[in-house]
Design a protein around this motif. Structure first.
Motif, PDB file in Angstrom:
ATOM      1  N   TYR A 619       0.356  36.146 -18.673  1.00 39.62           N
ATOM      2  CA  TYR A 619       1.012  35.977 -20.119  1.00 39.62           C
ATOM      3  C   TYR A 619       1.957  34.799 -20.134  1.00 39.62           C
ATOM      4  CZ  TYR A 619      -0.821  40.759 -20.081  1.00 39.62           C
ATOM      5  OH  TYR A 619      -2.253  42.017 -20.297  1.00 39.62           O
ATOM      6  N   SER A 620       2.090  34.431 -21.513  1.00 42.07           N
ATOM      7  CA  SER A 620       3.552  33.727 -21.343  1.00 42.07           C
ATOM      8  C   SER A 620       3.341  33.981 -23.425  1.00 42.07           C
ATOM      9  CB  SER A 620       3.087  32.136 -22.001  1.00 42.07           C
ATOM     10  OG  SER A 620       4.139  31.510 -22.157  1.00 42.07           O
ATOM     11  N   TRP A 621       5.159  34.318 -23.364  1.00 40.04           N
ATOM     12  CA  TRP A 621       6.150  34.821 -24.188  1.00 40.04           C
ATOM     13  C   TRP A 621       7.119  33.731 -24.521  1.00 40.04           C
ATOM     14  CZ3 TRP A 621       5.599  40.254 -24.952  1.00 40.04           C
ATOM     15  CH2 TRP A 621       4.817  41.148 -24.271  1.00 40.04           C
ATOM     16  N   ASP A 637       8.298  35.149 -19.054  1.00 36.44           N
ATOM     17  CA  ASP A 637       7.929  35.954 -18.125  1.00 36.44           C
ATOM     18  C   ASP A 637       8.193  36.759 -19.061  1.00 36.44           C
ATOM     19  OD1 ASP A 637      10.641  36.385 -17.794  1.00 36.44           O
ATOM     20  OD2 ASP A 637      10.512  36.517 -16.005  1.00 36.44           O
ATOM     21  N   GLY A 638       8.616  37.262 -20.293  1.00 40.17           N
ATOM     22  CA  GLY A 638       8.959  37.788 -20.947  1.00 40.17           C
ATOM     23  C   GLY A 638       9.877  39.554 -20.321  1.00 40.17           C
ATOM     24  N   VAL A 639      10.615  39.015 -20.184  1.00 35.81           N
ATOM     25  CA  VAL A 639      12.308  39.367 -19.942  1.00 35.81           C
ATOM     26  C   VAL A 639      13.056  39.246 -20.230  1.00 35.81           C
ATOM     27  CG1 VAL A 639      13.625  39.946 -18.068  1.00 35.81           C
ATOM     28  CG2 VAL A 639      11.238  39.979 -17.067  1.00 35.81           C
ATOM     29  N   ILE A 640      13.637  39.895 -21.453  1.00 29.20           N
ATOM     30  CA  ILE A 640      15.233  39.479 -22.109  1.00 29.20           C
ATOM     31  C   ILE A 640      16.029  40.412 -21.373  1.00 29.20           C
ATOM     32  CG2 ILE A 640      16.521  40.407 -24.502  1.00 29.20           C
ATOM     33  CD1 ILE A 640      13.807  41.456 -25.780  1.00 29.20           C
ATOM     34  N   PHE A 650      18.901  43.131 -34.641  1.00 28.58           N
ATOM     35  CA  PHE A 650      18.752  42.085 -34.705  1.00 28.58           C
ATOM     36  C   PHE A 650      17.028  41.187 -34.846  1.00 28.58           C
ATOM     37  CE2 PHE A 650      22.029  41.803 -32.820  1.00 28.58           C
ATOM     38  CZ  PHE A 650      23.202  40.828 -32.887  1.00 28.58           C
ATOM     39  N   PRO A 651      16.517  41.670 -35.652  1.00 35.02           N
ATOM     40  CA  PRO A 651      15.216  41.397 -36.352  1.00 35.02           C
ATOM     41  C   PRO A 651      14.216  40.350 -35.672  1.00 35.02           C
ATOM     42  CG  PRO A 651      15.866  41.789 -37.935  1.00 35.02           C
ATOM     43  CD  PRO A 651      17.336  41.344 -37.111  1.00 35.02           C
ATOM     44  N   ILE A 652      13.397  40.218 -34.876  1.00 32.89           N
ATOM     45  CA  ILE A 652      12.992  38.948 -34.433  1.00 32.89           C
ATOM     46  C   ILE A 652      11.472  39.483 -34.278  1.00 32.89           C
ATOM     47  CG2 ILE A 652      14.766  38.802 -32.855  1.00 32.89           C
ATOM     48  CD1 ILE A 652      13.247  40.333 -30.019  1.00 32.89           C
ATOM     49  N   THR A 653      10.300  38.616 -34.004  1.00 29.76           N
ATOM     50  CA  THR A 653       8.883  38.077 -33.495  1.00 29.76           C
ATOM     51  C   THR A 653       8.334  37.814 -32.772  1.00 29.76           C
ATOM     52  OG1 THR A 653       8.679  38.144 -36.010  1.00 29.76           O
ATOM     53  CG2 THR A 653       6.859  37.899 -34.470  1.00 29.76           C
ATOM     54  N   LEU A 654       7.566  38.595 -31.668  1.00 32.46           N
ATOM     55  CA  LEU A 654       7.716  37.967 -30.195  1.00 32.46           C
ATOM     56  C   LEU A 654       6.253  37.484 -30.964  1.00 32.46           C
ATOM     57  CD1 LEU A 654       8.552  40.882 -28.050  1.00 32.46           C
ATOM     58  CD2 LEU A 654       9.778  38.921 -28.786  1.00 32.46           C
TER      59      LEU A 654
END
Length: 925
Positions: A619-621, A637-640, A650-654
């Motif tokens: 996957y790619s984030w 890699d999907g790591v915050i 903090f609203p976000i969209t992934l």
């Protein structure tokens, strides 16, 4: 619109029994009149319904001649005209045969309240002042003479009598209105159709009882009540206003087929609407056949809908019957009747509208309907290649004609239903099978020597080459329970392996027979797909001398076809079998599963890995909306990760993109604890395996003194395509225990990905220190299944519309009872359902074909065991407008034998000729 669950039902009512009470129907209707009484004073007798119906002036189609009468109206003589009705009508529960048409735009019932007041007298409805006992169509100063206004017209249209005020003008004005009052024989339903209006008026609309204690005002053009002063703009032109004293069921439509066959089912649909003003409660419907389009004593009941139904005012119920016509129906023309409320549970005065008819239809030629309701291998339990076995099966004819010289084939199948690859073991002929009879057949069948050992089913196919004419062929095939074909020596029973998908858990069992029942398996040539291995379950059972089983389990990592050979050893003997395992790329899109993130500490290094299911790895984030707190970043890699230097939400969209370019976007939010406040440093726990012992600890930060922990709730997150999250309540993850110090112990008791909400509080040793507010933290934990659970059903037999269908799903790798569901994003073809034990059954509907000859429906099934081992598989089901053809012949035996000498049975006479499937759907209109 409201949709209700469909159901199926079988009736034995088709044997031609005469409906009880039909002959007294008209008499019972008359008796019902005397039982009606006005409503209590605190509840309006009439309710009102308004709908849009184009106005049509007289003469009305289908009616008698129009009668014109002279009436001057308000301020002139005559001010009223007495009209004798052609039949009795009800008003407030009382029968009347005379009405008085008044120039002030109303009708009074009977002769007592016929006098028009000296003035207009318009007032609120209801009211104490005269007149009473009226229907106010448009209560105002109206003049209805032939000049300059229009005549008063009347016309009878069937069981309805219509009074029309034609171009009645405003007194001392130029405006005119036209309207109609419709009265129905033996009914207290009052209908007013409104035509055009001009000029300036102030009128009233409504009904009122005999003493003015009860009344209902009519609605204006906008549906609001303008009682007692309605303007010209509020005159409901082009509207129909119905005053109903109770429920009123009407069979609006009945549909069937132009040709029917005695003893064969015909699809019948009917639409029933409650056009009354009150709910119709506790009624049902039935379908009948008759030689005329009305309900008479000669009508024969075919089916009755079980249970009782309710319909609110204006509500529609659609009934779809699949009813078998009587076997003794003679050639000729007939009608299908549908009667609503046949048991008269609804207090309705006019019952003539409760019967609808379709037809005429004709009776077509007779034909047998061959069926195989039973196939059973009687002996031996294990069939030897080259040996014989005893097969018992039942031949049935549920059609409407005898079957002569009916051929059949006995076949060997590796699938639930015989198909083109089925091997013919024997051919035979049933010399004679009379209509509505069945015959038990027992015969010895040879199992060919070259048949490989394994699990099989024995099938019987009636008329495999379609030599006989039948009206339906959906039940020409019968199949046995699984049987074992094996030698006395050690042999492998597993014939084939189900296909697997990249990234999806897989597990299927290897079976053998012979030896000492302790089987040791190994791969001797080729290789399994990467990610798969031979697994013995339960682990350690073989070493402990306990029963165990061997399975191919794991998660395949790459696609392809993998050839390998396995060897099984038992009691000094050995056997081999070659397999090909196909690993396919998942056709399912990716789905972001990390929708609730843990609370991050302020200015402390931390990281959380995002999670996705489905699709094709890697996957790619990407962050496509919103911003992360300063100091934090999202890796590809999907790591915050990072140390947040600002607090808040903090609203976000992934967005996730898989290896095939498929994407999914989901909104979520990142939360950072306030500086100096409490923070959870443990955002996730190490992964564990099902039944593994657990030893861990939660870590907090901020404040001083002692941290105290408490479990708040646990949610099991979606773990695969189409899965949905499940709340487990105010508990720790299954099998785990959390003490007040944050120490975790126990044994992982359920597989899955868990979001565990815990509360962190602080007890400070310094009593003067400020008391910190407890916080809630989300901790993630993944418990991997010790082995997979695989759906082994890869192909479903085709289904035919309006024909009963059943197919059993199967799986391997689970322990204990399995539970089957549909993916939350897919559904079966209409008319079919999936039970928790994996049985698909029902009768597919014809409407979903949308005029096509056939359609392929795709859906996803999911299976779980008690420990939440989970498997899923995409399946497809072909729904055809015609019954599926039987398997073509492969081999032909010239034995020409005649099988079965038992006497014909009449067992099917009641059940067979009375078969009726019913589906009911209910919609709100």
């Amino acid at each position: 619109m409201r949709n209700y669950e469909k159901f199926e039902w079988m009736s034995d009512a088709t044997l031609g029994r005469i409906p009880t009470g039909v002959a007294s129907l008209l008499a019972s209707v008359t008796m019902a009149f005397s039982l009606l009484a006005p409503a209590p004073a605190n509840a309006a007798y009439y309710t009102v319904i308004q709908d849009t119906v184009p106005f049509q002036a007289m003469p009305l189609p289908g009616g008698g001649s129009v009668t014109t009468q002279s009436m001057q109206g308000w301020g002139y003589s005559p001010k009223e005209v007495s009209v004798t009705l052609p039949f009795p009508v009800l008003f407030y529960g009382q029968l009347y045969t005379q009405v008085n048409v008044l120039g002030i735009g109303m009708v009074t019932f009977g002769s007592t309240y016929s006098t028009t007041p000296a003035s207009n007298g318009r007032r609120a409805i209801p009211g104490a002042a005269a007149p009473h006992n009226f229907v106010a169509v448009w209560w105002d100063e109206a003049v209805c003479s032939n000049s300059p206004g229009g005549p008063l017209n009347t016309q009878q249209v069937g069981d309805q009598f219509v009074i029309q005020w034609t171009n009645c003008r405003k007194y001392a004005g130029t405006g005119e209105f036209t309207a109609q009052l419709w009265l129905t024989k033996n009914s207290d339903e009052i209908i007013v159709h409104y035509g055009p209006i001009t000029g300036t008026w102030t009128g009233a609309m409504g009904v009122e009882n005999i003493d003015g204690s009860d009344g209902t005002a009519g609605p204006s053009a906008t549906g609001t009540v303008c009682n007692p002063s309605c303007s010209t703009a509020q005159f409901p032109s082009g509207k129909r206003i119905t005053y109903s004293g109770g429920p009123n069921l009407v069979v609006e439509a009945v549909n069937g087929e132009g040709v029917g066959y005695a003893g064969i089912s015909m699809p019948v649909s009917a639409r029933v609407r409650n056009v009354g003003g009150k709910a119709a409660l506790g009624f049902t419907a039935r379908v009948l056949v008759n030689d005329q389009p009305t309900l008479t004593s000669s009508a024969r009941e075919l089916a009755v809908a079980p249970g009782s139904f309710d319909a609110n005012p204006g509500e529609v119920i659609d009934f779809d019957f699949f009813a078998r016509l009587p076997i003794d129906l003679e050639p000729g023309s007939y009608y299908i009747l549908v009667e609503a409320d046949p048991f008269e549970n609804v207090p309705q005065s006019n019952r003539t509208s409760m019967v609808g008819a379709f037809g005429p239809f004709t009776i077509g030629i007779g034909a047998p309907n061959l069926a195989v309701p039973r196939v059973e291998v009687l002996a031996p339990e294990v069939i030897r290649p080259g040996g014989t076995f005893s097969l018992g099966w039942t031949a049935a004819n549920t059609g409407n004609d005898d079957a002569m010289s009916a051929p059949y084939s006995i076949v060997l199948s590796t699938h639930d239903l015989p198909g083109p690859s089925s091997r013919v073991l024997h051919r035979g002929v049933i010399d004679s099978l009379p209509l509505l009879s069945e015959e038990d057949v027992v015969e010895e069948v040879l199992m060919p020597e070259d048949v490989e050992t394994g699990y099989y089913r024995i099938g019987v196919i009636f008329d495999p080459d379609q030599q006989l004419f039948e009206h339906e062929r959906t039940n020409n095939v019968g199949v046995s329970a699984p049987v074992i074909v094996a030698t006395e020596t050690l042999s492998v029973l597993t014939n084939t392996l189900p296909s697997a998908e990249v990234g999806s858990p897989y597990c299927t069992r290897l079976d053998a027979t012979g030896g000492d029942a302790i089987y040791a398996w190994s791969v001797t040539a080729g290789s399994l797909a990467p990610g798969l291995s031979l697994v013995e379950s339960p682990a350690g059972a073989r070493e402990a001398g306990r029963p165990f089983r061997t399975m191919v389990c794991g998660t395949p990592g790459i696609p392809g076809s993998f050839d390998f050979e396995v060897e099984v050893k038992s009691n000094g003997d050995r056997a081999e079998r070659s397999f090909t395992l196909d690993v396919e790329i998942s056709q399912l899109p990716p789905q972001i599963a990390s929708l609730v993130l843990p609370i991050f500490p302020f200015d402390r290094q931390s990281e959380v890995g995002l999670r996705a299911i489905g699709g094709t790895t890697p996957y790619s984030w990407k962050l496509v909306a919103g911003t992360l707190p300063v100091g934090m970043n999202l890796g590809d890699d999907g790591v915050i990760h990072g140390a947040a230097r600002e607090s808040g939400t903090f609203p976000i969209t992934l967005r996730i993109t898989d290896a095939r370019g498929l994407t999914d976007e989901q909104p979520t939010e990142v939360r950072v604890a306030a500086p100096g406040g409490l923070a959870c440093m443990t955002n996730s726990l190490p992964n564990h395996v099902l039944n593994e012992e657990f030893d861990g600890k939660l870590v907090g930060a901020g404040g001083s003194g002692v941290y105290r922990w408490q479990s708040i709730s646990t949610k099991r997150l979606a773990s695969g395509p189409g899965d949905s999250s499940q709340e487990l309540g105010a508990v720790s993850p299954p099998g785990l225990h959390l003490n007040a110090l944050g120490e975790i112990s126990g044994v992982a008791g359920q597989a899955g990905f868990f979001q565990w909400t815990v509360e962190l509080s602080n007890i400070s040793r310094d009593e003067s220190a400020p008391r910190l507010t407890p916080i809630k933290c989300e901790v993630t934990l993944e418990i991997a299944a010790d082995h997979g659970l695989t759906v082994t059903t890869t192909q479903l037999p085709a289904a035919a519309v309006e024909s009963f269908y059943t197919s059993q799903l199967s799986a391997s790798g689970g322990e204990g009872a399995l539970s089957w569901t549909l993916s939350s994003r897919t559904q079966l073809p209409a008319g079919l359902s999936l039970s928790s034990d994996g049985l698909i059954e029902g009768a597919p509907t014809v409407a979903q074909l949308d005029g096509e000859l056939s359609r392929l429906f795709s859906f996803m099934v999911e299976v779980r065991d008690g420990s939440n081992r989970r498997g899923w598989a995409p399946l497809s089901l072909l729904v055809d407008s015609q019954p599926p053809a039987p398997a073509p012949k492969e081999r032909r035996s010239e034995s020409g034998c005649s099988a079965g000498l038992g006497d014909p049975s009449l067992l099917l006479l009641a059940a067979g000729s009375g078969l009726a499937l019913l589906r009911r759907r209910r919609t709100r209109r």
